[in-house]
Design a protein around this motif. Structure first.
Motif, PDB file in Angstrom:
ATOM      1  N   SER A  28       3.582  -8.790   3.187  1.00  0.00           N
ATOM      2  CA  SER A  28       4.740  -8.551   2.323  1.00  0.00           C
ATOM      3  C   SER A  28       5.598  -9.805   2.191  1.00  0.00           C
ATOM      4  CB  SER A  28       5.584  -7.400   2.881  1.00  0.00           C
ATOM      5  OG  SER A  28       4.838  -6.206   2.941  1.00  0.00           O
ATOM      6  N   ALA A  29       5.756 -10.520   3.297  1.00  0.00           N
ATOM      7  CA  ALA A  29       6.534 -11.764   3.241  1.00  0.00           C
ATOM      8  C   ALA A  29       5.853 -12.782   2.337  1.00  0.00           C
ATOM      9  CB  ALA A  29       6.710 -12.334   4.651  1.00  0.00           C
ATOM     10  N   TRP A  30       4.530 -12.866   2.437  1.00  0.00           N
ATOM     11  CA  TRP A  30       3.789 -13.783   1.554  1.00  0.00           C
ATOM     12  C   TRP A  30       3.971 -13.383   0.094  1.00  0.00           C
ATOM     13  CZ3 TRP A  30      -0.119 -12.718  -1.908  1.00  0.00           C
ATOM     14  CH2 TRP A  30      -0.718 -13.830  -2.503  1.00  0.00           C
ATOM     15  N   ASN A  38       0.826 -15.094  -7.225  1.00  0.00           N
ATOM     16  CA  ASN A  38       0.140 -13.803  -7.137  1.00  0.00           C
ATOM     17  C   ASN A  38      -0.734 -13.605  -8.372  1.00  0.00           C
ATOM     18  OD1 ASN A  38      -0.571 -11.037  -7.183  1.00  0.00           O
ATOM     19  ND2 ASN A  38       1.241 -10.490  -6.015  1.00  0.00           N
ATOM     20  N   PRO A  39      -2.069 -13.504  -8.223  1.00  0.00           N
ATOM     21  CA  PRO A  39      -2.932 -13.395  -9.407  1.00  0.00           C
ATOM     22  C   PRO A  39      -2.667 -12.146 -10.239  1.00  0.00           C
ATOM     23  CG  PRO A  39      -4.167 -12.990  -7.381  1.00  0.00           C
ATOM     24  CD  PRO A  39      -2.833 -13.513  -6.970  1.00  0.00           C
ATOM     25  N   LEU A  40      -2.298 -11.041  -9.582  1.00  0.00           N
ATOM     26  CA  LEU A  40      -2.019  -9.814 -10.321  1.00  0.00           C
ATOM     27  C   LEU A  40      -0.783  -9.975 -11.196  1.00  0.00           C
ATOM     28  CD1 LEU A  40      -2.831  -6.831 -10.739  1.00  0.00           C
ATOM     29  CD2 LEU A  40      -1.290  -6.256  -8.853  1.00  0.00           C
ATOM     30  N   THR A  41       0.274 -10.537 -10.615  1.00  0.00           N
ATOM     31  CA  THR A  41       1.496 -10.755 -11.378  1.00  0.00           C
ATOM     32  C   THR A  41       1.275 -11.755 -12.510  1.00  0.00           C
ATOM     33  OG1 THR A  41       2.818 -10.307  -9.393  1.00  0.00           O
ATOM     34  CG2 THR A  41       3.918 -11.427 -11.219  1.00  0.00           C
ATOM     35  N   ARG A  42       0.490 -12.787 -12.253  1.00  0.00           N
ATOM     36  CA  ARG A  42       0.238 -13.790 -13.281  1.00  0.00           C
ATOM     37  C   ARG A  42      -0.535 -13.201 -14.449  1.00  0.00           C
ATOM     38  NH1 ARG A  42      -1.936 -19.237 -10.540  1.00  0.00           N
ATOM     39  NH2 ARG A  42      -1.912 -19.843 -12.733  1.00  0.00           N
ATOM     40  N   ARG A  43      -1.493 -12.327 -14.188  1.00  0.00           N
ATOM     41  CA  ARG A  43      -2.233 -11.685 -15.280  1.00  0.00           C
ATOM     42  C   ARG A  43      -1.319 -10.779 -16.096  1.00  0.00           C
ATOM     43  NH1 ARG A  43      -7.832  -8.974 -13.948  1.00  0.00           N
ATOM     44  NH2 ARG A  43      -7.642  -8.746 -16.212  1.00  0.00           N
ATOM     45  N   GLY A 128       9.880  -5.853  -4.623  1.00  0.00           N
ATOM     46  CA  GLY A 128       9.020  -4.773  -4.150  1.00  0.00           C
ATOM     47  C   GLY A 128       8.321  -5.118  -2.848  1.00  0.00           C
ATOM     48  N   PHE A 129       7.779  -6.336  -2.758  1.00  0.00           N
ATOM     49  CA  PHE A 129       7.143  -6.749  -1.503  1.00  0.00           C
ATOM     50  C   PHE A 129       8.159  -6.832  -0.372  1.00  0.00           C
ATOM     51  CE2 PHE A 129       3.637  -8.286  -4.234  1.00  0.00           C
ATOM     52  CZ  PHE A 129       2.563  -7.780  -3.510  1.00  0.00           C
ATOM     53  N   GLY A 130       9.383  -7.254  -0.694  1.00  0.00           N
ATOM     54  CA  GLY A 130      10.426  -7.285   0.321  1.00  0.00           C
ATOM     55  C   GLY A 130      10.743  -5.896   0.860  1.00  0.00           C
ATOM     56  N   LEU A 158      11.044   3.437   1.289  1.00  0.00           N
ATOM     57  CA  LEU A 158      11.064   2.004   1.017  1.00  0.00           C
ATOM     58  C   LEU A 158       9.660   1.481   0.752  1.00  0.00           C
ATOM     59  CD1 LEU A 158      13.598   0.430   3.577  1.00  0.00           C
ATOM     60  CD2 LEU A 158      13.742   0.374   1.077  1.00  0.00           C
ATOM     61  N   ALA A 159       8.703   1.949   1.538  1.00  0.00           N
ATOM     62  CA  ALA A 159       7.326   1.478   1.393  1.00  0.00           C
ATOM     63  C   ALA A 159       6.735   1.896   0.051  1.00  0.00           C
ATOM     64  CB  ALA A 159       6.465   2.012   2.539  1.00  0.00           C
ATOM     65  N   TRP A 160       6.924   3.154  -0.326  1.00  0.00           N
ATOM     66  CA  TRP A 160       6.330   3.639  -1.576  1.00  0.00           C
ATOM     67  C   TRP A 160       7.013   3.038  -2.795  1.00  0.00           C
ATOM     68  CZ3 TRP A 160       1.737   5.423  -1.963  1.00  0.00           C
ATOM     69  CH2 TRP A 160       1.166   6.144  -0.925  1.00  0.00           C
ATOM     70  N   TYR A 161       8.334   2.977  -2.800  1.00  0.00           N
ATOM     71  CA  TYR A 161       9.019   2.389  -3.956  1.00  0.00           C
ATOM     72  C   TYR A 161       8.806   0.880  -4.016  1.00  0.00           C
ATOM     73  CZ  TYR A 161      11.300   6.864  -4.771  1.00  0.00           C
ATOM     74  OH  TYR A 161      11.542   8.177  -5.040  1.00  0.00           O
ATOM     75  N   GLY A 162       8.689   0.238  -2.850  1.00  0.00           N
ATOM     76  CA  GLY A 162       8.348  -1.179  -2.837  1.00  0.00           C
ATOM     77  C   GLY A 162       6.963  -1.423  -3.403  1.00  0.00           C
ATOM     78  N   ALA A 163       6.021  -0.557  -3.041  1.00  0.00           N
ATOM     79  CA  ALA A 163       4.672  -0.674  -3.602  1.00  0.00           C
ATOM     80  C   ALA A 163       4.689  -0.446  -5.104  1.00  0.00           C
ATOM     81  CB  ALA A 163       3.735   0.330  -2.920  1.00  0.00           C
ATOM     82  N   PHE A 164       5.569   0.442  -5.566  1.00  0.00           N
ATOM     83  CA  PHE A 164       5.676   0.687  -7.009  1.00  0.00           C
ATOM     84  C   PHE A 164       6.151  -0.561  -7.734  1.00  0.00           C
ATOM     85  CE2 PHE A 164       8.373   1.886 -10.632  1.00  0.00           C
ATOM     86  CZ  PHE A 164       7.433   2.528 -11.423  1.00  0.00           C
ATOM     87  N   LEU A 165       7.191  -1.198  -7.206  1.00  0.00           N
ATOM     88  CA  LEU A 165       7.731  -2.392  -7.863  1.00  0.00           C
ATOM     89  C   LEU A 165       6.796  -3.590  -7.711  1.00  0.00           C
ATOM     90  CD1 LEU A 165      11.504  -2.191  -6.822  1.00  0.00           C
ATOM     91  CD2 LEU A 165      10.501  -1.617  -9.034  1.00  0.00           C
ATOM     92  N   GLY A 166       6.215  -3.734  -6.524  1.00  0.00           N
ATOM     93  CA  GLY A 166       5.403  -4.912  -6.268  1.00  0.00           C
ATOM     94  C   GLY A 166       3.999  -4.833  -6.822  1.00  0.00           C
ATOM     95  N   LEU A 167       3.455  -3.614  -6.942  1.00  0.00           N
ATOM     96  CA  LEU A 167       2.062  -3.472  -7.355  1.00  0.00           C
ATOM     97  C   LEU A 167       1.875  -2.624  -8.606  1.00  0.00           C
ATOM     98  CD1 LEU A 167       0.498  -2.880  -3.808  1.00  0.00           C
ATOM     99  CD2 LEU A 167       0.464  -4.985  -5.150  1.00  0.00           C
ATOM    100  N   ALA A 168       2.598  -1.495  -8.701  1.00  0.00           N
ATOM    101  CA  ALA A 168       2.343  -0.561  -9.805  1.00  0.00           C
ATOM    102  C   ALA A 168       2.697  -1.167 -11.159  1.00  0.00           C
ATOM    103  CB  ALA A 168       3.124   0.741  -9.582  1.00  0.00           C
ATOM    104  N   LEU A 169       3.850  -1.850 -11.257  1.00  0.00           N
ATOM    105  CA  LEU A 169       4.235  -2.442 -12.541  1.00  0.00           C
ATOM    106  C   LEU A 169       3.216  -3.491 -13.012  1.00  0.00           C
ATOM    107  CD1 LEU A 169       8.109  -2.810 -12.105  1.00  0.00           C
ATOM    108  CD2 LEU A 169       6.903  -1.261 -13.624  1.00  0.00           C
ATOM    109  N   PRO A 170       2.837  -4.461 -12.166  1.00  0.00           N
ATOM    110  CA  PRO A 170       1.802  -5.391 -12.623  1.00  0.00           C
ATOM    111  C   PRO A 170       0.469  -4.715 -12.929  1.00  0.00           C
ATOM    112  CG  PRO A 170       2.964  -6.291 -10.725  1.00  0.00           C
ATOM    113  CD  PRO A 170       3.400  -4.869 -10.869  1.00  0.00           C
ATOM    114  N   ILE A 171       0.079  -3.725 -12.111  1.00  0.00           N
ATOM    115  CA  ILE A 171      -1.188  -3.033 -12.348  1.00  0.00           C
ATOM    116  C   ILE A 171      -1.155  -2.315 -13.693  1.00  0.00           C
ATOM    117  CG2 ILE A 171      -2.565  -1.053 -11.600  1.00  0.00           C
ATOM    118  CD1 ILE A 171      -2.036  -1.918  -8.718  1.00  0.00           C
TER     119      ILE A 171
END
Length: 281
Positions: A28-30, A38-43, A128-130, A158-171
């Protein structure tokens, strides 16, 4: 079985869980620090930038058409004044010109919104990762404390909403980029061809040529008149094509990602609210 035999597996399990949580904190820190790589965010950003660029090209075309129609009206007014002093036949184009201007304004709004989304996507992903790292840290502290009153709802959410912001939006945006071409490319190409056919006497060089601007080639009154006649005779086709292009932009950047995000959000919300059952004692 002695108490020592029972405590040993429990201690091993706690150590394994603590190591997993430390790994999650590190990942998460990375993700929070290096979100630009982040390749997902860049795409996802590439997709939003592509939509913004296409919308910008369409906006320039519409504003150029606006300028020509306005000029055509003014030229006809001047000629009418010389000939009779009062005839203004090309003023009938004014409602069409106004409609094109309104559509251009909407396309401009989509272009700006998409540009903002492209810029904000990285920082939002970092937040989200934070949140995921903070949740893992809370779980780690609770795991080390080994107290009975452990916080469960806060770190889980925190974990689920962080995953939503960090992963779900880019996905969702990456998924939309894969689906949008199959769903809307044909509609975009057909309606773009209709617009090009109607405005074929409007010649604008592509950006990036020497001088960095657009070179507009209509110089004769007859060319203005021909463009005005084409627009007048096929006004319905032109407006329909412009509305279709606007719908393509709205679908690609709002509706399609919104449907994917909605499904992911409902899934995340379900798991975030679901409290695991803990047997008494």
């Amino acid at each position: 079985m002695t108490m020592t035999d029972t405590a040993q597996p429990r201690k091993t399990r706690l150590v394994v869980v603590a190591l997993m949580l430390i790994g999650l904190i590190a990942v998460s820190a990375w993700g929070a620090v290096s979100y630009r790589d982040n390749p997902l965010t860049r795409r996802a950003q590439d997709y939003t930038q592509t939509v913004a660029t296409t919308a910008a090209a369409t906006y320039v075309t519409l504003r150029t058409l606006n300028a020509f129609l306005s000029t055509a009206q003014e030229l006809e007014v001047g000629v009418g004044f010389i000939a009779s002093g009062s005839a203004q036949p090309m003023k009938v184009l004014e409602p069409i010109d106004d409609t094109i201007e309104r559509i251009a304004g909407l396309v401009f709004g989509i272009m700006v919104t998409t540009g903002i989304l492209s810029v904000a996507l990285g920082p939002v992903s970092a937040v989200g990762f934070g949140m995921m790292g903070a949740a893992a840290a809370l779980w780690l502290v609770a795991n080390i404390a080994r107290g009975r009153a452990r916080p469960r709802a806060l770190p889980r959410r925190l974990a689920w909403y962080g995953a939503f912001l960090g992963l779900a939006l880019p996905i969702a945006l990456v998924g939309a980029s894969q689906l949008a071409g199959h769903l809307t490319d044909n509609t975009y190409a057909v309606n773009r061809a209709v617009i090009a056919e109607i405005t074929q006497s409007l010649d604008a060089e592509t950006p990036g040529d020497e001088g960095g601007g657009f070179s507009l080639s209509i110089g004769a009154i007859d060319d203005y008149r021909q463009l005005a006649v084409n627009v007048w005779n096929r006004a319905d086709d032109l407006i329909s094509a412009l509305v279709a292009l606007l719908a393509v932009f709205v679908f690609n950047i709002f509706i399609l990602p919104g449907m994917l995000i909605g499904g992911l959000f409902m899934t995340v919300r379900y798991f975030a609210r679901a409290a695991p059952a803990h047997p008494a004692g």
